[in-house]
Enzyme design. Sequence first.
Site, PDB file in Angstrom:
ATOM      1  N   GLY A  14      46.643  21.017  44.065  1.00  0.00           N
ATOM      2  CA  GLY A  14      46.928  20.608  42.703  1.00  0.00           C
ATOM      3  C   GLY A  14      45.971  19.591  42.116  1.00  0.00           C
ATOM      4  O   GLY A  14      46.344  18.848  41.206  1.00  0.00           O
ATOM      5  N   MET A  99      46.802  31.491  43.396  1.00  0.00           N
ATOM      6  CA  MET A  99      46.165  32.481  44.266  1.00  0.00           C
ATOM      7  C   MET A  99      47.009  33.748  44.398  1.00  0.00           C
ATOM      8  O   MET A  99      47.411  34.162  45.487  1.00  0.00           O
ATOM      9  CB  MET A  99      45.903  31.860  45.644  1.00  0.00           C
ATOM     10  CG  MET A  99      45.052  30.611  45.590  1.00  0.00           C
ATOM     11  SD  MET A  99      43.442  30.873  44.821  1.00  0.00           S
ATOM     12  CE  MET A  99      42.665  31.879  46.082  1.00  0.00           C
ATOM     13  N   ASN A 117      42.747  31.049  32.998  1.00  0.00           N
ATOM     14  CA  ASN A 117      42.572  30.885  34.444  1.00  0.00           C
ATOM     15  C   ASN A 117      41.263  30.161  34.740  1.00  0.00           C
ATOM     16  O   ASN A 117      40.236  30.427  34.126  1.00  0.00           O
ATOM     17  CB  ASN A 117      42.540  32.256  35.128  1.00  0.00           C
ATOM     18  CG  ASN A 117      42.299  32.159  36.627  1.00  0.00           C
ATOM     19  OD1 ASN A 117      43.060  31.523  37.350  1.00  0.00           O
ATOM     20  ND2 ASN A 117      41.236  32.786  37.109  1.00  0.00           N
ATOM     21  N   HIS A 119      38.242  29.606  37.315  1.00  0.00           N
ATOM     22  CA  HIS A 119      37.592  30.338  38.404  1.00  0.00           C
ATOM     23  C   HIS A 119      36.284  29.636  38.763  1.00  0.00           C
ATOM     24  O   HIS A 119      35.457  29.374  37.885  1.00  0.00           O
ATOM     25  CB  HIS A 119      37.313  31.783  37.995  1.00  0.00           C
ATOM     26  CG  HIS A 119      36.715  32.602  39.093  1.00  0.00           C
ATOM     27  ND1 HIS A 119      37.375  32.819  40.295  1.00  0.00           N
ATOM     28  CD2 HIS A 119      35.519  33.243  39.200  1.00  0.00           C
ATOM     29  CE1 HIS A 119      36.603  33.557  41.077  1.00  0.00           C
ATOM     30  NE2 HIS A 119      35.476  33.823  40.436  1.00  0.00           N
TER      31      HIS A 119
END
Length: 210
Positions: A14, A99, A117, A119
Amino acid sequence: MVHKRVVVLISGSGTNLQALIDAQNTPALPNAQIVLVFSNRKAAYGLTRASQAQIPTGYLALQPYLKANPGKTRDDYDAKVAKQVLEADPNVVVLAGWMHVFGDGFLSLMGTIPVINLHPALPGAFDGTNAIERAYDAFQRGEIEHSGAMVHRVVKDVDRGEPLVVKNVPIEKGESLDDFAARLHSVEWEIIVQATREVVDEADFRLDDN
């Protein structure tokens, strides 16, 4: 000004979530409130971070869900997660180290709610898992000179949605994988806040437009 409601999905420690927690209601991320942190791993330390910040949490893992619900599928799991997310009435959903690859069911239930998201690679490069390690190995083979990180809109194809924020991260000759990963993660913390602000501002614009 009404605070926009942000739901963050995590799977691990986190640190990207912490960047968002620290930024909310500051000039970096004004008028935004994290209303739910949801994890697919019970031991994810991000849930502890959320609790310490007095943010509600949720948890549902795929395999326990399938075992407890014979006949249910991965799509059913995605839909169940989507419904729990929607109960928090979000304006924006942020996948911050989540994930699990969602199928169409999750996105269709989100409707017009933006889902973004983080990445740890550049657009079109190293889609999917272990992107940092794969980029580092490619650099060692002389195939690339740098990597980077992006935040993109979530679509059906993994890591192929429209990029919102992209930042290059050089790989230094002789540096360890850990050192490269640490520098890349520090960039992730910047851009996840930046991209979340962009979609929060978009939500403001849409509301003002109506």
